[in-house]
Design an enzyme around this catalytic site. Structure first.
Site, PDB file in Angstrom:
ATOM      1  N   GLY A 111       0.808  -1.218   0.000  1.00  0.00           N
ATOM      2  CA  GLY A 111       0.000   0.000   0.000  1.00  0.00           C
ATOM      3  C   GLY A 111       0.835   1.259   0.000  1.00  0.00           C
ATOM      4  O   GLY A 111       0.373   2.332   0.383  1.00  0.00           O
ATOM      5  N   LYS A 112       2.106   1.154  -0.423  1.00  0.00           N
ATOM      6  CA  LYS A 112       2.961   2.338  -0.456  1.00  0.00           C
ATOM      7  C   LYS A 112       2.793   3.093  -1.772  1.00  0.00           C
ATOM      8  O   LYS A 112       3.015   4.289  -1.837  1.00  0.00           O
ATOM      9  CB  LYS A 112       4.429   1.929  -0.270  1.00  0.00           C
ATOM     10  CG  LYS A 112       4.746   1.378   1.135  1.00  0.00           C
ATOM     11  CD  LYS A 112       6.162   0.796   1.212  1.00  0.00           C
ATOM     12  CE  LYS A 112       6.526   0.397   2.655  1.00  0.00           C
ATOM     13  NZ  LYS A 112       7.842  -0.290   2.722  1.00  0.00           N
ATOM     14  N   ILE A 113       2.482   2.358  -2.822  1.00  0.00           N
ATOM     15  CA  ILE A 113       2.278   2.946  -4.157  1.00  0.00           C
ATOM     16  C   ILE A 113       0.883   2.544  -4.634  1.00  0.00           C
ATOM     17  O   ILE A 113       0.463   1.406  -4.437  1.00  0.00           O
ATOM     18  CB  ILE A 113       3.311   2.397  -5.173  1.00  0.00           C
ATOM     19  CG1 ILE A 113       4.744   2.572  -4.673  1.00  0.00           C
ATOM     20  CG2 ILE A 113       3.119   3.027  -6.549  1.00  0.00           C
ATOM     21  CD1 ILE A 113       5.312   3.934  -4.803  1.00  0.00           C
TER      22      ILE A 113
END
Lengths: 289, 289, 289, 289
Positions: A226-228
């Protein structure tokens, strides 16, 4: 060094905030203080250098006096800081301000100009570098001034939380890479605030994915965290190579193609952004305690 | 992972203290808590993983519930910590102690066994990782507990100052590498105490000197900084490759060739060592203020 | 060097044929001829070495007399070769046979033992190395002896064509890697014979896929070329690192776990295999001219 | 690809001769023949590509028909070559000439323009690539045409022997790197002609010295071999990174700063140069047989 590129990009309003190692910032101060650094050969005999009091960073050589004098400047600057924990953005802004006042050539210093333009600078490893080492001596002397990594986590997360779109240019990898990327899991995983991930990701690195570490990890792996944002994955870029070749190219391209933008001066807005983050966190708690 | 090797080396008394990234320690906790991690393929579709709530670290896969449950454990543990700045060795010792008490399989956890054996564990980037992220949430909740990087600088320097001979095995590079090596410049450059540099240096790295960064910097470059003793340079070793291949070989060799040593339990001696360092610093000030 | 591993694997019947650079084979001859090579330091001053007539290969040092004497041995051996084009397997078998007769320590030489055990050795770059350089001098002297790369292409393809299952251990990459892999496209793409690709693929390399070259290309990319069977892809392995660490591990594992196999002595069967290939090619022509 | 850079540098007279892998030259022909290559994603599913008859080279995709049609062109061209061993410079010049006649877009082809401008092109591994594979099929058909690596050794050595100053730009490493560098040892070590080493050395590589191989070997190591003149060592350059970034920069710099030079057309002078080399070799024999 890449200071010139960073200065130009900040001047044009293309840099909202910076996460750096302490060493980059410490050695940046030499330029503001007009100290002499020399280009040499990376094959110089280091035992002889050590005997003659010369320090080597790959192919950069300078006298150890450069360290001692910069240390003295840092310690003098610490005297006008408060006697309690502060964020590293405050520390760096204060050092930059002192360089603007005392420095002979502050226009060559990222720390100084970032202070002038209110670009906050963070470090993910506040004790690691001669800056942290001198603040540690200050503590041995009895000061209660310390650097608060949690303030940095919350400030960077607040900046990312506030923005409509987020993105990063990563030079290298290491701890600063994760410190930026983790602002998204800090939102969804730890604070219960949905944001969906960063929008832009450009990394220039000499590392590789196959070693399995974070420095070389692909933007694709970051999607699983869920970082990008998944839908942005096609536009992420990894340049394999040396930042000292790639960043000047990117900078030249950027300033020749894009109009300058008004600088956001986020250093001045940290309190308001933190308040916003706090409020969203409290709201989120109602649904996921 | 390399946890098994580190556990064995600690058990045999071959590890006096550890400097790690926070991520290594955070993910170590999953083992103590008997959570499920799975070996997968690094080419798995990350967008699909993200949709299904699966996290990927190169070829390791696990449910995002693993993160949420470990986070909850961390936050519960924080409740019994003091409301002021502490060193990361205190934080990690506390987490390890909690794992020993609550963990299902603490024998698989470096954090837990390090607590049992009083091996202090530091991180050079205390806000960087889900451990720091949860302490940051704690701060948003109003706690004054924070992590003090200066305490870490002073504790690690005190350990090195006290020892007759110092050495390190570096896995990778990055911020932890410098955080150890800088203890020598902290002595001579910042505190005015002559020590002469570290005695042993083994690095296993996939980085290279020619990029110019600290991770790939040679032990020879470190000599110019007074980080390594010049006369020891011939015995320093850099292994280019993957730690997951090299460290098991080194560990197997070590435990088959060398007798176990009594563990130093440095965690219990931090105050005494700091006092020693402080005293040497005050003495040094008389000659170099 | 890795000669010891290759000797052991050949002895156990685990090596059917070899594709090597010429340099590996040329320097292998020094061992059979009991010449002195020395382990040194890769940082030795090369200008001084050159003045003193010392040659360096990374951390191996030897007198230039080693080159001149090995050259003389090669040129003497060439005298008993025919005056027309030959495959490199014939050249290497002949050199190995001469080493068995004249060499002081042929048991330390891959070339010599390969000749004894009839393991054919090919090189994909026959003019590149001091072996080829001396054959070139022989040509300047008027000889019509030359090395026929096409004979090598056809012999290696014939070996692969005959086998029920094919596989390879690749040390490094470069031209030898492709020279093996291309035997499959030689069958389907050029000769019109369906085979389906290789069955096994293990590569030990310090290269990386992201540079885009063949050395670092993945087994997956090879599937698109029909070089590797798609259904075998899950079992292919790439080890990132140094062959001098990985091959001894693989060799020790292999000889401790697997029974020796009868050696295939393919050098003696080249003509029969070529005939088989030729026949299949002629048959294939009927359907695809 | 880098074909555009090489074409420009040849046009300006900055390239006297080329040593390439066969694959670079084979795939260059697609451009002259106006075949369709497509930029894709390196993460495409290769098993699916193989089922659909699509070939992948990292992020370049094309139909297998491209291979089959290029093969047919090569085999047609072979018909007008003599029935005995030739150098690869002759092979490549002939292919280039055929492309000039038959090719739809020969102006995009290095092979074609090199033929037009009489720039000789060598390969150090003549059997390795689809060009060599098709010449091997030709041999299966009974032709006595083969490629003579010794002719290539002698021609390249003759060119270097004739020149007053010698230098090279190395893209990557591998067999072509050594094939150029070995021309100096061919002179002093094998033929007994003193020349002193090359004068210029620029390498762009993603390899590293510490693996110990020739691709990553430093120009300094080459000095110990007499491949580079010791007094020129300070001016040698190794660029660590990707040729597709570095060569366009070098090319743009070169054509904007330097005047074009008359092309040497060395392909036409091979016989004269070989005669010169032969004569020097015979003279040298008098002093060192």
């Amino acid at each position: 060094g890449l200071g010139g590129c960073v200065l130009t990009l900040m001047e044009y309003g293309f840099v909202d905030f910076i996460i750096s190692t302490g060493a980059n910032l410490y050695h940046d101060m030499h330029h503001a203080l007009a100290m002499s650094l020399h280009r040499g050969d990376f094959r110089t005999d280091d035992t002889q250098l050590q005997e003659e009091g010369v320090i080597r960073i790959y192919d950069i050589l300078f006298e150890d006096k450069v360290l001692l004098d910069t240390d003295a400047f840092v310690r003098e600057a610490l005297k006008s800081l408060p006697n309690h924990p502060i964020s590293t953005s405050e520390l760096h802004h204060h050092l930059g301000t002192q360089l603007l006042q005392a420095g002979v050539k502050p226009e060559y210093s990222v720390l100084a100009q970032a202070a002038a333009w209110n670009v906050p600078i963070y470090t993910s490893s506040p004790g690691d570098s001669s800056i942290g080492m001198n603040v540690a001596r200050n503590a041995l002397d009895g000061s209660l001034l310390t650097l608060d990594p949690l303030a940095d986590v919350n400030e960077t997360t607040a900046i990312v939380h506030h923005a409509t779109r987020n993105g990063v240019i990563i030079l290298g990898g290491g701890s600063p890479k994760n410190f930026y990327l983790q602002t998204q899991p800090q939102l969804w995983e730890v604070l219960g605030i949905q944001k969906g991930g960063h929008d832009y990701f450009i990394q220039i690195t000499a590392d590789a994915p196959h070693w399995g570490g974070l420095s070389g990890a692909t933007p694709s792996e970051a999607v699983s965290w869920g970082k990008i944002k998944p839908e942005q994955l096609r536009d992420t870029v990894v340049v394999y190579g040396d930042s000292t070749i790639a960043l000047p190219l990117l900078t030249a391209y950027t300033v020749s193609k894009a109009q300058p933008r008004p600088r956001k001066e986020l250093f001045l807005q940290r309190k308001a952004l933190l308040k916003e983050l706090h409020s969203a966190y409290e709201t989120g708690k109602l649904s996921r305690p």
